[in-house]
Every structure is written in C-alpha cells, then in structure tokens.
Scaffold this motif. Structure first.
Motif, PDB file in Angstrom:
ATOM      1  N   TYR A 101      25.347  49.749  34.637  1.00  0.00           N
ATOM      2  CA  TYR A 101      26.771  49.227  34.611  1.00  0.00           C
ATOM      3  C   TYR A 101      26.759  48.020  33.764  1.00  0.00           C
ATOM      4  N   VAL A 102      27.867  47.527  33.005  1.00  0.00           N
ATOM      5  CA  VAL A 102      28.046  46.142  32.592  1.00  0.00           C
ATOM      6  C   VAL A 102      29.398  45.779  33.114  1.00  0.00           C
ATOM      7  N   TYR A 103      29.373  44.559  33.745  1.00  0.00           N
ATOM      8  CA  TYR A 103      30.694  43.905  34.258  1.00  0.00           C
ATOM      9  C   TYR A 103      30.854  42.505  33.254  1.00  0.00           C
ATOM     10  N   ASP A 104      32.237  42.221  33.013  1.00  0.00           N
ATOM     11  CA  ASP A 104      32.521  41.072  32.667  1.00  0.00           C
ATOM     12  C   ASP A 104      32.954  40.012  33.606  1.00  0.00           C
ATOM     13  N   VAL A 105      31.982  39.039  34.013  1.00  0.00           N
ATOM     14  CA  VAL A 105      32.087  38.163  34.923  1.00  0.00           C
ATOM     15  C   VAL A 105      33.358  37.181  34.816  1.00  0.00           C
ATOM     16  N   ARG A 106      34.146  37.233  33.780  1.00  0.00           N
ATOM     17  CA  ARG A 106      35.249  36.305  33.682  1.00  0.00           C
ATOM     18  C   ARG A 106      36.425  37.054  34.581  1.00  0.00           C
TER      19      ARG A 106
END
Length: 299
Positions: A101-106
């Motif tokens: 998975y890839v998350y946008d931490v903003r």
C-alpha cells in the motif's frame, strides 16, 4: 514476519543482556495489537506499523509520545514501512497475499493498493525507498518488486528476478526479510533471517553477493549509515558491523543489548541513537503482549 513464528525454534538464541542505559526511553504504541516496521520522517518523528491490524502510528521521540495516525480497514496488514520524504508518500509492505500500500501522510489517504507476485504464496515483508522508487521483498520467492516514483507520481510496477546466493535456497522456503539501500539507490542490501546473512543486490541485474564476515543469526532488519551497519536480530540483540569500501566485507564492531528488548524487529537512526521496535512476536499468533513499544537506545 508472522511466518517466522514457525521457524522460531531454529533461530532463537539465548543471550545475556547487558544492563540498560539509564537513558533508554520507552514509547508505547497506543492500542497496538502488534508492531513491526519503522521509518524516520525527520524532526524526531517516526512512523511504525501494526503488523496484524495495519494501523500506522506516528511517534515523536523528543516528547516520547505516540499517536494512532492512519486507521487501516479490516484485513489490512503493515509489515515493513518506508517514507518518501520528497513527496510525503508512505510505502507499506502488506505481508500476506502479495499486498502493498501507499499512503499520503498529508491527507492520510491511501493512494495505491498493489498485489505483487503470487497472491497465494507471496509474502511482501519490507520496503526501501530510493531516489528512483520503492523496492519490496518477497520472503518466499527470489524476486524484488519495484514501484518507480517520477516527479511524485507512481509508475508501473515491475519484478526483478534475483540470482546468486541472495536468491535463497529451496523453493518456497522463508528467506528474504528486510531491504535497505545506499543513498544513491545503486546498491540494495537484504537481510536473510535464515541463515542469518546479509546480501548485496544489483538493482539493475538482480545479481547478488554475500557480504562476507557478517554473521547475524535471526537477522530481521538492517540500518545503514555510511559504512556502518546495524543488524537487528530476533534473539534480543543488535549487532554492529563496519563495512569496507565496496560493501563486500564486514567486521564486527560490537553488540547492543537491553533487558527491555523482546524480539526487536526493526530500527531507525535517531541522531546517535536507535529507535527499536519490540515485536513480542514469540508470544503467539497474533502476539499477545499487553503493550507494543519503541525503545530508544544508544547506537
């Protein structure tokens, strides 16, 4: 990592721990059901994953606090994690079924969901971000998976077959665990829990070579800073190594132990210290420890 439980009797070694430094700090992960990967976000901030629940925690080692940061849906796992600081993208190895998975931490939003390899047998154990993209390990197959990052956009994944000793032994046996990279991304290092070795990988050809002299039984993850290597081991120790100029040979440079270590599973540098994740992985499947924590110890 959860498959390592079946191998515990083969890799668990008894050690006598040295007294802990008075400065050892314990950061409890609130409501965690397990713990595995950790990555630095800068400014004393770190992200850690809950292996079995998929939750992402954010820690501040300056204040010694942690918070639940990203809540994952049921059925999501979080093994290794690494952050692309340039684009605020958190890459997460999803363990079973070839998931990542890839998350946008903003925004905390999930921006990508991958299935790598064979969904029935691939176990995506760890990830390393380089200037070119993100590399993922498959613990049961001699291959790495690569997701390019171009101007902040995720490219089409590809598979890199491995050759040489880093490709492992018998088909279907647990082998690769962690992956890390040199700052340029032109050399990868992988940790093989059994037989407790570290290998160099050429990210273009997939050719591998053992780093001679490095013997780290039950090694699960690595930290590299220049030519200094730390090998995190499930037998409650972290060994230090000095590598030569081409990273082909290592010399032992000491051992870190602490009475609070309980199957440490990953680490990240904090200045001249290490933030170490306690997995408690031998307590059951899933683990049954009442708490999961990050320990900050002298490096």
């Amino acid at each position: 990592m959860r498959r390592i439980l079946a191998l515990a009797s083969a890799v668990l070694l008894l050690t006598v721990a040295a007294p802990a430094s008075a400065a050892t700090r314990v950061i409890v992960l609130p409501g965690a059901t397990s713990a595995e990967g950790i990555t630095a976000a800068g400014g004393g901030t770190y992200y850690t994953g809950d292996l079995f629940a998929g939750t992402i925690f954010r820690e501040d080692v300056r204040s010694g606090t942690a918070e639940r940061f990203i809540e994952a849906p049921p059925g999501t796992a979080a093994a290794g994690v690494d952050l692309d600081r340039r684009h605020d993208l958190l890459f997460v190895a999803g363990a079973d079924h070839g998931k990542a998975y890839v998350y946008d931490v903003r925004t905390k939003a999930k921006v990508a969901d991958y299935t790598f390899g064979d969904p029935q047998t691939s176990y995506i154990n760890d990830v390393a971000v380089t200037p070119q993209g993100a590399w993922f390990t498959d613990s049961y197959h001699p291959q790495l998976f690569f997701v390019p990052i171009v101007a902040g956009r995720l490219g089409t994944p590809r598979t890199l077959p491995l050759s040489g000793p880093g490709a492992g032994g018998s088909p279907g046996s647990f082998f690769m665990n962690d992956v890390i990279a040199t700052p340029s991304g032109d050399t990868l290092l992988v940790a093989a829990t059994i037989p407790g070795k570290v290998y160099k990988i050429n990210p273009v050809t997939g050719a591998s070579a053992e780093i001679a002299g490095v013997d780290a039984p039950s090694v699960v993850s690595l930290v590299l800073e220049g030519h200094r290597l730390w090998a995190v081991q499930l037998d409650d120790k972290i060994t230090r190594w000095c590598l030569d100029g081409d990273l082909s040979h290592g010399t032992a440079a000491g051992t870190i132990t602490d009475p609070l270590f309980d199957q440490p599973v990953s680490a990240a540098k904090v200045g001249d210290r290490l933030a170490v994740v306690n997995s408690h992985i031998y307590s059951g499947t899933p683990p049954t420890s009442p708490t999961y924590e990050v320990l900050v110890v002298d490096a």
